[in-house]
Design an enzyme around this catalytic site. Structure first.
Site, PDB file in Angstrom:
ATOM      1  N   TYR A 442      37.539  28.745  40.063  1.00 25.34           N
ATOM      2  CA  TYR A 442      39.010  28.612  39.984  1.00 25.34           C
ATOM      3  C   TYR A 442      39.719  28.761  41.326  1.00 25.34           C
ATOM      4  O   TYR A 442      39.361  29.623  42.113  1.00 25.34           O
ATOM      5  CB  TYR A 442      39.535  29.782  39.136  1.00 25.34           C
ATOM      6  CG  TYR A 442      39.888  29.495  37.703  1.00 25.34           C
ATOM      7  CD1 TYR A 442      39.816  28.241  37.149  1.00 25.34           C
ATOM      8  CD2 TYR A 442      40.320  30.536  36.888  1.00 25.34           C
ATOM      9  CE1 TYR A 442      40.149  28.040  35.817  1.00 25.34           C
ATOM     10  CE2 TYR A 442      40.658  30.342  35.559  1.00 25.34           C
ATOM     11  CZ  TYR A 442      40.567  29.089  35.028  1.00 25.34           C
ATOM     12  OH  TYR A 442      40.895  28.886  33.734  1.00 25.34           O
ATOM     13  N   GLU A 443      40.759  27.987  41.511  1.00 28.00           N
ATOM     14  CA  GLU A 443      41.685  28.174  42.646  1.00 28.00           C
ATOM     15  C   GLU A 443      41.005  28.151  44.007  1.00 28.00           C
ATOM     16  O   GLU A 443      41.308  28.950  44.888  1.00 28.00           O
ATOM     17  CB  GLU A 443      42.446  29.510  42.517  1.00 28.00           C
ATOM     18  CG  GLU A 443      43.187  29.723  41.227  1.00 28.00           C
ATOM     19  CD  GLU A 443      44.186  28.619  40.932  1.00 28.00           C
ATOM     20  OE1 GLU A 443      44.585  27.896  41.858  1.00 28.00           O
ATOM     21  OE2 GLU A 443      44.563  28.459  39.768  1.00 28.00           O
TER      22      GLU A 443
END
Lengths: 617, 617
Positions: A442-443
């Site tokens: 994620y991210e």
């Protein structure tokens, strides 16, 4: 066994004893708050989490979000808690009350969300993304944009997303192909496809506001030609009323390893040529706007690592106390000796202490990062502001990658404490591991974080920011050295910090030399040792706070007396735990970190030298 | 992308170049075999695996084994491959052909099962357990028992299990409560409950033979009062015909994190008082018999770690070659530079090389373990036999724990190579991670393995077995030191081995002192560094073999010429890969191992000192 989320005693320690957040009430911005109110707010969050969100944990995993003809249905069990979440004004805790927030200090919001998100972060993702997306509008939006969207998003009436990823543009955001064409009325027609959009479609809110990265026709290639658009699911008229459906089609959701309750959507914009967006910020400056959100989001993802790990630790500790199995080591040969609870076994204790050390280090690291966000905002002079911003920028990739990597490892260790039972769905630990496993991706994958650290952060202000961080660590070391019980730990951490400084210089110089590829082959291990040293710092810091109250509580007690007292008095036990945990990490983990630093310093070139064909045929 | 299992080129290297298994045909036992036949057998296994078993991988995960009113249904897609598996005589490859086996050397069987089990080990568990259970009957059974059961089990006509675990007796086998009462006809009436019985009930075979651990009325407490019984699902009359249903009820199957296709059963024996068993071996000597199986099983579980890791590596490598994303580091600032396949990125290469190093080290470690099984059996004098048995006994817990721990870590890294896609069910890597995660628990948790190493194995023959192992490692070091390209690696491994010897002495002495609990708190890290050093040994061994053929292939080529050749000639690339992989492990991983050894040597007592209440309240 009761369900576990985060340990409130430890959160309170970090809030009030380590970071003394109560002192923030001296600032005008927070003058209406006091410690009692903070306590009450966190208790409310905890109550909602345990009573309403935690019961969705296993069920939402089993049912999952479902997709049917363009519609996404979130698990039905999310509906009631979402309503209560919105009513309790939890969506945007730090936002201005006039916009629907509670105006809370960020650190108190972080503590509350340890419960709200920690109870089931597949649920929390729906709850908090309206705020995350709204923050960009708050910072970069026009007056009208703020009026139209902010309050609805901050109150949770509308949902939010972040629409970056495309099938061919994941880590390489600059490769995106979604296009925007300016219309006569100032809006932009958006055409393209995005994937992996968390909460991209759902049936919890009346509208969803999508911040979409797209390239305006004729814009430069790469990240320099990317603009950001506010693209509502249902068009919002200038008077705030809802208009037509905005031609965004959800074409499917992902089947994933975990967080089944969270809908991960593929979206198509403008398949009928009718998708419109509003430019947010300036043309071609979309990445700048998005980075505002991404840096916040990276801290939030770090917290996912912490939250899953904290829950796994809580469950494992409870199990280790309740599960009787095997005899005490001193009775190993006596077949008639009674079974003991497994927390008596040295190896189970090792697993638990390893988990505890990492959970608590991560908690302090993240709260420290959040304290920098606050300090940057509250700073009255530019130098002070820049100092804290520098530390935050430097630490952000470390927090994101280290806490998510260790978060997964802690969850895996938690499963191991349960033995065979841990692998079954009778206990939540296997789900925590599955849920946690996305966080290192994620991210910005953790590899991207490591490149960010090496390529951008390490060289900030010619290395001064790293030295500032080392200076902060040294403060704690010097303080700890004054305490006899902490002297050896302080010296060992100092020695690791000195090594780290050498390693940082070495890898930094290599990254700027012709051997730059070799440096980048060691970027992840470098981030990892940075994380270990920061973790050790946090634990030593905690221990140096704990010695005072511990001495008071245990005054004059020694030997067996003291030992018995420490098994009875939970306050003393807590503080003693801080010392022993720091000791464990510094004496048993930091030597491994030193070995990792040796490996980085050696700067071996095998990774770069390996012929591509040699990887396998 | 094609589905990946194990890399045949590497298997062949290990079989024929590292362990020279072809030479085994000089023994009378294997005189009917030759290298060509071995090749053909492995190719057949690979064909069956890819064509029939691999297609069940995702489907069996999705459907899972199902339970309905005491019946277990395996995934329907297992039925045809099981039939072919049985027809191909894969169940008991090393068993005597007269009993239904192929009479193969164990190492060739291991290679074949890298495919048969590696394609979907949830399937393989059904396939191979008849042999594992039958082995105990072969070694300890009466003539009649062998006649009644062996051939049916070795041909796969009947299934097998191993029934140890009870709800209150997992790691602590001695705490079991299943009872046996002798009947007048010499059989025993069995009453009790077991859980976690792999393949305990299924609809693939007409009968299932359960080796069940139980306590005869009046037997001593603990492991010294445990006997082993052959308990068939359907009673087998003395003439071999099937009798009545033997009163074993499957009361449920576990919902698990992975290996959904494998039925993990709870069984109740004798709920109607009609469950009978035959004593296998002597009364109260059940553990001795079971250990025969468990030691074999531990090597098999080590191979699960390897198999999952090898598959994950294969998939990740394929993906890294096909996936274009980002620009080459040297063009990082050129927004118009083309995307490259991600194998060009140093951090992706690091992940891949880390995976490859561990996969190949694990393969060699396991095959080495198997070679010791064979050498023990083929030994003509007692000293030789004891020498190999000693090494095998010593290495068994290391192989089991190290290969399963690293197996999980490799699978997690494989998922990371895929980025967001890795977390979805579109690719097999997330399932490999879920499937692999049971292996550190199966057949004695890795914590139990570490205790076995420290408490039993390290002190075998007053430490002589450890010294024998060190001697074997030293042979490779001395050989490698003769080669200039390997000199530094040889020296570094020697230095680590010397440290390890010190650490082994230190922890061994501590384990016998009053500080024994502290020693056991370091047992897992000790096993881990043992594993690392053995892994480094295997990779240096591989490299020292590769230098010869590499020099021949690359003769007179240097610089860019050589580099181009290594990207074209797959033989040269393979051998070069052996050198570079060893270099990576020894220069970038072994320094970390050295740090771990420093931590063990420090023998910190925090884990033991920690008050129980300090773990949390």
């Amino acid at each position: 066994m009761t369900h576990q989320i985060a340990d409130r005693r430890d959160i309170d320690f970090v809030l009030y004893e380590q970071f003394r957040i109560q002192e923030i009430c001296q600032y005008e911005k927070y003058e209406d708050f006091n410690k009692k109110m903070f306590d009450m707010i966190i208790s409310e969050a905890r109550k909602l989490a345990i009573k309403e969100i935690l019961p969705t944990f296993a069920e939402s995993d089993k049912i999952g979000a479902t997709f049917d003809k363009g519609k996404v249905h979130v698990p039905e069990c999310f509906k009631k808690p979402y309503k209560l979440f919105v009513e309790g004004e939890w969506t945007a805790m730090t936002a201005d009350p006039e916009l629907g927030g509670q105006g809370l200090p960020a650190m108190i919001a972080t503590a509350a969300s340890e419960y709200l998100s920690g109870a089931n972060y597949a649920f929390g993702l729906y709850g908090f993304e309206g705020h995350a997306a709204g923050r960009m509008i708050e910072v970069f939006g026009t007056k009208l944009q703020k009026e139209l969207f902010l309050k609805k998003m901050y109150t949770g009436e509308w949902g939010g997303t972040m629409d970056l990823t495309e099938p061919g543009a994941g880590s390489d955001v600059g490769a995106l192909t979604t296009t925007a064409v300016k219309n006569d009325d100032g809006t932009y027609s958006i055409t393209g496809n995005k994937i992996f959009i968390t909460s991209g479609e759902q049936d919890l809110t009346d509208n969803i506001i999508h911040p979409v990265l797209a390239r305006i026709e004729g814009a430069p290639a790469g990240t320099k030609g990317i603009s950001l658009f506010i693209v509502p699911k249902i068009w919002v008229n200038e008077d705030g009323s809802l208009g037509d459906d905005n031609d965004i089609v959800c074409t499917g959701i992902e089947e994933k390893m975990g967080i089944h309750g969270s809908a991960t959507c593929a979206l198509t914009y403008g398949s009928k040529g009718k998708c419109r967006g509003l430019l947010l910020g300036e043309e071609n400056k979309g990445m700048k706007v998005m980075f505002q959100m991404m840096n916040d989001a990276r801290l939030m993802v770090a917290a996912i690592g912490l939250n899953c790990a904290a829950a796994s630790y809580g469950h494992s500790l409870g199990y280790a106390r309740e599960r009787f199995q095997g005899r005490a080591l001193e009775n190993a040969l006596d077949q008639n000796a009674p079974q003991v609870n497994i927390i008596k076994h040295p190896d189970v204790r090792r697993m638990l202490l390893w988990m505890k050390a990492h959970v608590e280090a991560m908690r302090s690291m993240i709260y420290y990062g959040i304290s920098l966000v606050e300090k940057e905002e509250l700073a009255t002079d530019e130098k002070d502001r820049a100092y804290h911003k520098g530390l935050l920028d430097f630490l952000t990739p470390i927090l994101k990658a280290y806490c998510t990597d260790r978060g997964v490892e802690v969850c895996s260790e938690g499963l191991q404490v349960f033995g065979g039972y841990g692998y079954t769905k009778d206990f939540p630990v296997e789900q925590l591991l599955r849920d946690a496993r996305i966080a290192p991706i994620y991210e910005g994958t953790n590899g991207i974080q490591a490149m960010d650290l090496l390529a951008r952060k390490l060289g900030m202000k010619k290395g001064q920011v790293f030295m500032d961080l080392a200076g902060e660590i040294t403060k704690t070391i010097n303080q700890a050295r004054e305490v006899p019980a902490l002297g050896e730990m302080a010296n060992n951490l100092e020695s690791s910090l000195n090594r780290l400084t050498e390693v940082a210089q070495h890898i930094g110089l290599t990254a700027m030399s012709e051997k730059f590829k070799i440096a980048f082959a060691h970027a992840c291990p470098f981030l990892d040792v940075m994380g270990d040293v920061v973790a050790a710092w946090m634990l030593l810091w905690r221990a140096s706070i704990a010695v005072g109250p511990l001495a008071k509580l245990t005054k004059e007690k020694t030997g067996a007396d003291l030992a018995a007292f420490l098994e009875k008095n939970k306050h003393a036990a807590f503080y003693q735990g801080q010392l022993t945990t720091a000791q464990y990490f510094i004496q048993s983990i930091l030597p491994v970190t030193n070995g990792k630093m040796d490996a980085i310093k050696a700067m071996d070139s095998a990774v770069v030298d390996m012929p591509e064909l040699s990887f396998g045929t």
